[in-house]
Scaffold this active site. Structure first.
Site, PDB file in Angstrom:
ATOM      1  N   ASP A  51       0.840  -1.205   0.000  1.00 15.87           N
ATOM      2  CA  ASP A  51       0.000   0.000   0.000  1.00 15.87           C
ATOM      3  C   ASP A  51       0.876   1.257   0.000  1.00 15.87           C
ATOM      4  O   ASP A  51       0.367   2.376  -0.150  1.00 15.87           O
ATOM      5  CB  ASP A  51      -1.026   0.008   1.143  1.00 15.87           C
ATOM      6  CG  ASP A  51      -0.389  -0.025   2.516  1.00 15.87           C
ATOM      7  OD1 ASP A  51       0.844  -0.191   2.603  1.00 15.87           O
ATOM      8  OD2 ASP A  51      -1.121   0.109   3.517  1.00 15.87           O
ATOM      9  N   SER A  52       2.186   1.082   0.079  1.00 13.98           N
ATOM     10  CA  SER A  52       3.104   2.199  -0.144  1.00 13.98           C
ATOM     11  C   SER A  52       2.886   2.792  -1.534  1.00 13.98           C
ATOM     12  O   SER A  52       3.324   3.910  -1.811  1.00 13.98           O
ATOM     13  CB  SER A  52       4.566   1.744   0.017  1.00 13.98           C
ATOM     14  OG  SER A  52       4.811   0.614  -0.798  1.00 13.98           O
ATOM     15  N   ASP A  90      -1.208  -6.026  -0.443  1.00 12.90           N
ATOM     16  CA  ASP A  90      -1.534  -5.423   0.854  1.00 12.90           C
ATOM     17  C   ASP A  90      -3.033  -5.177   0.981  1.00 12.90           C
ATOM     18  O   ASP A  90      -3.673  -4.705   0.037  1.00 12.90           O
ATOM     19  CB  ASP A  90      -0.849  -4.048   0.964  1.00 12.90           C
ATOM     20  CG  ASP A  90       0.198  -4.011   2.049  1.00 12.90           C
ATOM     21  OD1 ASP A  90       0.122  -4.812   2.998  1.00 12.90           O
ATOM     22  OD2 ASP A  90       1.097  -3.165   1.934  1.00 12.90           O
ATOM     23  N   LYS A 120      -1.463  -9.229   2.653  1.00 12.02           N
ATOM     24  CA  LYS A 120      -0.703  -8.836   3.840  1.00 12.02           C
ATOM     25  C   LYS A 120      -1.572  -7.929   4.701  1.00 12.02           C
ATOM     26  O   LYS A 120      -2.285  -7.076   4.162  1.00 12.02           O
ATOM     27  CB  LYS A 120       0.592  -8.110   3.463  1.00 12.02           C
ATOM     28  CG  LYS A 120       1.350  -7.576   4.692  1.00 12.02           C
ATOM     29  CD  LYS A 120       2.774  -7.200   4.390  1.00 12.02           C
ATOM     30  CE  LYS A 120       2.965  -5.832   3.769  1.00 12.02           C
ATOM     31  NZ  LYS A 120       2.463  -4.689   4.597  1.00 12.02           N
ATOM     32  N   GLU A 122      -1.330  -5.532   8.456  1.00 10.06           N
ATOM     33  CA  GLU A 122      -0.490  -5.018   9.536  1.00 10.06           C
ATOM     34  C   GLU A 122      -1.049  -5.579  10.841  1.00 10.06           C
ATOM     35  O   GLU A 122      -2.210  -5.346  11.182  1.00 10.06           O
ATOM     36  CB  GLU A 122      -0.461  -3.487   9.495  1.00 10.06           C
ATOM     37  CG  GLU A 122       0.216  -3.006   8.235  1.00 10.06           C
ATOM     38  CD  GLU A 122       0.493  -1.508   8.203  1.00 10.06           C
ATOM     39  OE1 GLU A 122       0.276  -0.816   9.207  1.00 10.06           O
ATOM     40  OE2 GLU A 122       0.935  -1.029   7.145  1.00 10.06           O
ATOM     41  N   GLU A 189       9.208  -4.373  10.272  1.00 11.18           N
ATOM     42  CA  GLU A 189       9.627  -3.072   9.722  1.00 11.18           C
ATOM     43  C   GLU A 189      10.141  -2.144  10.830  1.00 11.18           C
ATOM     44  O   GLU A 189       9.531  -2.007  11.897  1.00 11.18           O
ATOM     45  CB  GLU A 189       8.437  -2.395   9.020  1.00 11.18           C
ATOM     46  CG  GLU A 189       8.826  -1.003   8.484  1.00 11.18           C
ATOM     47  CD  GLU A 189       7.843  -0.401   7.492  1.00 11.18           C
ATOM     48  OE1 GLU A 189       6.839  -1.050   7.161  1.00 11.18           O
ATOM     49  OE2 GLU A 189       8.116   0.728   7.045  1.00 11.18           O
TER      50      GLU A 189
END
Ligand code: KIV
Length: 276
Positions: A51-52, A90, A120, A122, A189
């Site tokens: 999602d970056s 993501d 993915k 978080e 991270e």
């Protein structure tokens, strides 16, 4: 007999990544577009449609505004251009933190509409249950602990973890919970080396580090960072190229040629054939 996709068997799978715990380092990079994915696919075990993308390609200030639709569009592009790497997409902020059925519906939509093999999430304190819910229903999940960019609004900034002892127990517990819930690997991270090593020792699936030292089972970087497309990059990024400098040079040369009427030349021009 049913028709078989000749490429399907050649792609890396989530269980194959999980089995690499403690073995050869796992090579991962982010990918958002077809041309870049085609290049990265040759060398990477895993491509993350992170999602970056919101910050890197869409100029957003953080990842909070990224939508499921954006992830699907970029996931489709990466899947079209890759053949070998495992592709993970993501789940964006707001698409999995609430009701588990809503998380499942979003994850299934992402897998069906992109063809990617995993999502993915978080893995904050409340997400492990959702990881278990998804994995038990056939959705491979990659976890993400330490600095969680989607938590930027509550944390106030992107904050590395493990600089203070107080972070250790919480981040290790989140990694353990994600692994116990069935995550096939966990992104770690922005954490100090000692903490990264403790997390890697504490869980039986691979850790994939970004700003988390060499003490992880694999590494990932944002591709545009390592290619040198930005003026500023975080401390943990090694720049393997200076694409920003290359683009500056090329665009400057093009502008000069246009202004001097040196472009286009005969080689770049169509001519009418003489009538016979
Ligand atoms: O969105 C992303 O690119 C990521 C990586 C930084 C791991 O989550």
């Amino acid at each position: 007999m049913s028709a078989q996709n000749p490429f399907a068997a050649r792609r890396m799978t989530a269980p194959q990544i999980a089995a690499r715990k403690g073995g050869d380092p796992i090579v991962c990079l982010t990918a958002y577009t077809a041309p870049v994915a085609a290049i990265l696919d040759e060398v990477c075990d895993l491509l993350l449609v992170g999602d970056s993308v919101g910050m890197v390609l869409h100029g957003m200030p953080n990842t909070v505004g990224v939508t499921v639709e954006m992830m699907i569009l970029h996931g489709q592009a990466v899947m079209r251009a890759s053949r070998k790497a495992l592709v993970v997409v993501d789940m964006p902020f707001g698409s999995y933190e609430g009701a588990r059925d809503a998380a499942l519906a979003n994850a299934v939509r992402i897998l069906k509409e992109t063809g990617a093999q995993a999502v993915k999430v978080e893995s904050g304190p409340t997400v492990a249950e959702t990881i278990a819910y998804l994995t038990r229903r056939g959705v491979p999940v990659m976890g993400h602990v330490g600095l969680r960019p989607q938590a930027v609004l509550t944390e106030g900034a992107f904050k590395a973890k493990g600089k203070r002892d107080g972070d250790y127990a919480r981040v290790i517990a989140e990694a353990r919970a994600a692994a116990a819930a069935g995550a096939f690997c966990v992104v770690v991270e922005g954490v100090a080396e000692a903490l990264a090593r403790q997390i890697t020792a504490a869980i039986d699936v691979p850790t994939i580090g970004i700003g988390a030292s060499a003490g992880c089972d694999g590494q990932i970087l944002v591709t545009d960072d390592m290619l040198g497309l930005f003026d500023w990059t975080p401390k943990f990024v090694r720049r393997y190229a200076d694409l920003r400098g290359e683009i500056d040079r090329a665009v400057g040369a093009y502008a000069e040629d246009v202004r001097e009427r040196l472009f286009p030349g005969a080689a770049e021009t169509y001519f009418t054939k003489a009538a016979e």
